[in-house]
Design a protein around this motif. Structure first.
Motif, PDB file in Angstrom:
ATOM      1  N   CYS A 234       0.628  -0.892   0.225  1.00 34.21           N
ATOM      2  CA  CYS A 234       0.010   0.100   0.014  1.00 34.21           C
ATOM      3  C   CYS A 234       0.806   1.615   0.058  1.00 34.21           C
ATOM      4  CB  CYS A 234      -1.155  -0.486   0.996  1.00 34.21           C
ATOM      5  SG  CYS A 234      -0.266  -0.090   3.096  1.00 34.21           S
ATOM      6  N   ALA A 235       0.784   2.369  -0.370  1.00 29.95           N
ATOM      7  CA  ALA A 235       1.121   3.754  -0.406  1.00 29.95           C
ATOM      8  C   ALA A 235       0.264   4.710  -1.635  1.00 29.95           C
ATOM      9  CB  ALA A 235       2.117   3.835  -1.627  1.00 29.95           C
ATOM     10  N   MET A 236       0.856   6.232   0.102  1.00 33.30           N
ATOM     11  CA  MET A 236      -0.230   6.967   0.137  1.00 33.30           C
ATOM     12  C   MET A 236       0.621   8.018   0.020  1.00 33.30           C
ATOM     13  SD  MET A 236      -1.518   5.609   3.981  1.00 33.30           S
ATOM     14  CE  MET A 236      -1.156   4.547   3.673  1.00 33.30           C
ATOM     15  N   ARG A 237      -0.122   9.650   0.134  1.00 34.34           N
ATOM     16  CA  ARG A 237       0.200  11.087  -0.239  1.00 34.34           C
ATOM     17  C   ARG A 237      -0.549  11.691  -0.177  1.00 34.34           C
ATOM     18  NH1 ARG A 237       1.162   9.691  -5.855  1.00 34.34           N
ATOM     19  NH2 ARG A 237       2.889  10.540  -5.755  1.00 34.34           N
ATOM     20  N   PHE A 238      -0.517  12.727   0.250  1.00 37.01           N
ATOM     21  CA  PHE A 238      -0.756  13.847   0.926  1.00 37.01           C
ATOM     22  C   PHE A 238      -2.040  14.416  -0.621  1.00 37.01           C
ATOM     23  CE2 PHE A 238       0.791  13.690   4.994  1.00 37.01           C
ATOM     24  CZ  PHE A 238       1.648  14.051   5.036  1.00 37.01           C
ATOM     25  N   GLY A 239      -0.553  14.720  -2.037  1.00 40.81           N
ATOM     26  CA  GLY A 239      -0.983  15.743  -3.167  1.00 40.81           C
ATOM     27  C   GLY A 239      -0.528  15.298  -3.942  1.00 40.81           C
ATOM     28  N   SER A 240      -0.675  15.464  -5.057  1.00 37.92           N
ATOM     29  CA  SER A 240      -0.070  15.205  -6.370  1.00 37.92           C
ATOM     30  C   SER A 240       1.870  15.188  -6.263  1.00 37.92           C
ATOM     31  CB  SER A 240      -0.296  15.193  -7.676  1.00 37.92           C
ATOM     32  OG  SER A 240      -0.097  17.156  -8.042  1.00 37.92           O
ATOM     33  N   ASN A 241       1.720  16.411  -5.292  1.00 42.75           N
ATOM     34  CA  ASN A 241       3.619  17.216  -5.530  1.00 42.75           C
ATOM     35  C   ASN A 241       4.575  15.917  -4.073  1.00 42.75           C
ATOM     36  OD1 ASN A 241       3.115  17.771  -7.911  1.00 42.75           O
ATOM     37  ND2 ASN A 241       2.310  20.144  -6.903  1.00 42.75           N
ATOM     38  N   TYR A 242       3.869  15.329  -3.483  1.00 48.13           N
ATOM     39  CA  TYR A 242       4.249  14.779  -2.436  1.00 48.13           C
ATOM     40  C   TYR A 242       4.918  13.287  -2.546  1.00 48.13           C
ATOM     41  CZ  TYR A 242       2.399  18.925   0.204  1.00 48.13           C
ATOM     42  OH  TYR A 242       1.713  20.532   0.965  1.00 48.13           O
ATOM     43  N   GLN A 243       5.698  12.851  -1.793  1.00 48.50           N
ATOM     44  CA  GLN A 243       6.266  12.090  -1.998  1.00 48.50           C
ATOM     45  C   GLN A 243       5.179  10.396  -1.494  1.00 48.50           C
ATOM     46  OE1 GLN A 243       8.020  11.112  -4.028  1.00 48.50           O
ATOM     47  NE2 GLN A 243       7.756  13.545  -4.024  1.00 48.50           N
ATOM     48  N   LEU A 244       5.591   9.636  -1.736  1.00 49.84           N
ATOM     49  CA  LEU A 244       3.860   8.759  -1.602  1.00 49.84           C
ATOM     50  C   LEU A 244       5.226   7.983  -0.563  1.00 49.84           C
ATOM     51  CD1 LEU A 244       3.467   6.093  -4.737  1.00 49.84           C
ATOM     52  CD2 LEU A 244       2.032   7.164  -3.298  1.00 49.84           C
ATOM     53  N   ILE A 245       4.402   7.280   0.378  1.00 51.80           N
ATOM     54  CA  ILE A 245       4.707   6.880   2.118  1.00 51.80           C
ATOM     55  C   ILE A 245       3.863   5.851   2.013  1.00 51.80           C
ATOM     56  CG2 ILE A 245       4.568   7.293   4.225  1.00 51.80           C
ATOM     57  CD1 ILE A 245       5.425   9.152   3.048  1.00 51.80           C
ATOM     58  N   TRP A 246       5.264   4.315   1.520  1.00 45.49           N
ATOM     59  CA  TRP A 246       4.833   3.663   1.433  1.00 45.49           C
ATOM     60  C   TRP A 246       4.639   2.640   3.114  1.00 45.49           C
ATOM     61  CZ3 TRP A 246       4.638   1.502  -3.589  1.00 45.49           C
ATOM     62  CH2 TRP A 246       4.864   2.355  -4.682  1.00 45.49           C
ATOM     63  N   GLY A 247       4.099   1.518   2.788  1.00 40.90           N
ATOM     64  CA  GLY A 247       3.518   0.189   3.722  1.00 40.90           C
ATOM     65  C   GLY A 247       4.472  -0.762   3.336  1.00 40.90           C
ATOM     66  N   ALA A 248       4.699  -1.578   4.533  1.00 42.65           N
ATOM     67  CA  ALA A 248       5.828  -2.459   4.438  1.00 42.65           C
ATOM     68  C   ALA A 248       6.167  -3.835   2.653  1.00 42.65           C
ATOM     69  CB  ALA A 248       6.754  -3.347   5.475  1.00 42.65           C
ATOM     70  N   GLY A 249       4.525  -3.790   2.979  1.00 44.50           N
ATOM     71  CA  GLY A 249       4.066  -4.985   1.681  1.00 44.50           C
ATOM     72  C   GLY A 249       3.647  -6.226   2.466  1.00 44.50           C
ATOM     73  N   THR A 250       2.669  -6.906   2.001  1.00 46.28           N
ATOM     74  CA  THR A 250       2.046  -8.352   2.590  1.00 46.28           C
ATOM     75  C   THR A 250       2.716  -9.331   1.373  1.00 46.28           C
ATOM     76  OG1 THR A 250       0.380  -6.956   3.976  1.00 46.28           O
ATOM     77  CG2 THR A 250       0.590  -9.338   3.719  1.00 46.28           C
ATOM     78  N   LYS A 251       2.929 -10.335   1.746  1.00 47.85           N
ATOM     79  CA  LYS A 251       3.312 -11.351   0.699  1.00 47.85           C
ATOM     80  C   LYS A 251       1.548 -12.233   0.684  1.00 47.85           C
ATOM     81  CE  LYS A 251       7.041 -14.528  -0.934  1.00 47.85           C
ATOM     82  NZ  LYS A 251       7.680 -15.534  -0.280  1.00 47.85           N
ATOM     83  N   LEU A 252       1.227 -12.529  -0.490  1.00 53.97           N
ATOM     84  CA  LEU A 252       0.382 -13.419  -0.965  1.00 53.97           C
ATOM     85  C   LEU A 252       0.517 -14.864  -2.008  1.00 53.97           C
ATOM     86  CD1 LEU A 252      -2.933 -13.622  -0.622  1.00 53.97           C
ATOM     87  CD2 LEU A 252      -2.872 -12.317  -2.529  1.00 53.97           C
ATOM     88  N   ILE A 253       0.460 -15.691  -0.968  1.00 53.80           N
ATOM     89  CA  ILE A 253      -0.033 -17.187  -1.463  1.00 53.80           C
ATOM     90  C   ILE A 253      -0.664 -17.755  -1.555  1.00 53.80           C
ATOM     91  CG2 ILE A 253       1.486 -19.482  -1.535  1.00 53.80           C
ATOM     92  CD1 ILE A 253       3.637 -17.953   0.580  1.00 53.80           C
ATOM     93  N   ILE A 254      -1.432 -17.786  -3.545  1.00 52.70           N
ATOM     94  CA  ILE A 254      -2.460 -18.259  -3.106  1.00 52.70           C
ATOM     95  C   ILE A 254      -2.208 -20.214  -3.784  1.00 52.70           C
ATOM     96  CG2 ILE A 254      -4.264 -19.016  -4.689  1.00 52.70           C
ATOM     97  CD1 ILE A 254      -4.335 -15.881  -3.169  1.00 52.70           C
ATOM     98  N   LYS A 255      -2.754 -20.739  -2.698  1.00 53.12           N
ATOM     99  CA  LYS A 255      -2.171 -22.168  -3.537  1.00 53.12           C
ATOM    100  C   LYS A 255      -3.305 -23.129  -3.915  1.00 53.12           C
ATOM    101  CE  LYS A 255      -3.193 -22.902   1.132  1.00 53.12           C
ATOM    102  NZ  LYS A 255      -3.039 -23.487   2.439  1.00 53.12           N
ATOM    103  N   PRO A 256      -2.931 -23.895  -5.372  1.00 53.63           N
ATOM    104  CA  PRO A 256      -3.441 -23.845  -6.456  1.00 53.63           C
ATOM    105  C   PRO A 256      -4.254 -25.838  -5.929  1.00 53.63           C
ATOM    106  CG  PRO A 256      -1.281 -24.534  -6.981  1.00 53.63           C
ATOM    107  CD  PRO A 256      -1.737 -23.699  -5.473  1.00 53.63           C
TER     108      PRO A 256
END
Lengths: 111, 115
Positions: free
Chosen positions: A89-111
């Motif tokens: 996930c990522a978010m920002r205040f406005g278009s001229n502001y930088q993205l602030i990122w989450g660390a990321g979630t690893k997703l595994i879909i098992k067949p």
């Protein structure tokens, strides 16, 4: 405390399940909310984008923003093994502001 | 051909060496970024440039420098590499576009190991 919190997982679910991925944030001034998907050994790519509150749907994917709770979600319906990736996930205040990122979630879909 | 390319893709170097990572883009975007990615920490911004004459420090610029040689080229240098700079480095570009979307497009990454 980090500005954006995201559970790193891994989250492992069977194929066909509904997946819920979440981020919480601390700054109520964020206005733009994104979900990026990153496959192994690749750069992230934009998956969903939402401005302010509400829901947005694109095929099997739904992005939801709850500004009152400072909480965003990504839902994946009918999950497929090809959805296995890290979701940031990522978010920002406005278009001229930088993205602030989450660390990321690893997703595994098992067949 | 890929829109955002990075060279090299992998690099192993020794402490104290100077390293340059290069990024080129064919998307015609003015905005370019350098990030590093570490397990559990997500993406952290090192430097960004909104146009050729504009260079700005990001969250973690210490130990790094950049050069914007042209609209299409943005290089990242580690003047004297240290082991804690071992990470995956990404270049990205963006265009503010409509409604402030400013989607970022990432290169494939450079895996840097400092021994």
């Amino acid at each position: 405390q980090k500005e954006v919190e995201q559970d790193p997982g891994p989250l492992s679910v069977p194929e066909g399940a509904i997946v819920s991925l979440n981020c919480t944030y601390s700054n109520s001034a964020f206005q733009y909310f994104m979900w990026y998907r990153q496959y192994s050994r690749k750069g992230p790519e934009l998956l969903m984008y939402t401005y302010s509150s509400g829901n947005k749907e694109d095929g099997r994917f739904t992005a939801q923003v709850d500004k009152s709770s400072k909480y965003i979600s990504l839902f994946i319906r009918d999950s497929q093994p090809s959805d296995s990736a890290t979701y940031l996930c990522a978010m920002r205040f406005g278009s001229n502001y930088q993205l602030i990122w989450g660390a990321g979630t690893k997703l595994i879909i098992k067949p | 051909d890929a829109d955002v390319t990075q060279t090299p893709r992998n690099r192993i170097t020794k402490t104290g060496k100077r390293i340059m990572l290069e990024c080129s883009q064919t998307k015609g975007h003015d905005r370019m970024y350098w990030y590093r990615q570490d397990p559990g920490l997500g993406l952290r911004l090192i430097y960004y440039s909104f146009d050729v004459k504009d260079i700005n420090k990001g969250e973690i610029s210490d130990g790094y420098s950049v050069s914007r040689q042209a609209q299409a080229k943005f290089s990242l240098s580690l003047e004297s590499a240290i082991p804690n700079q071992t990470a995956l480095y990404f270049c990205a570009t963006s265009d503010p576009g409509q409604r402030g979307t400013d989607t970022q497009y990432f290169g494939p990454g450079t895996r840097l190991t400092v021994l």
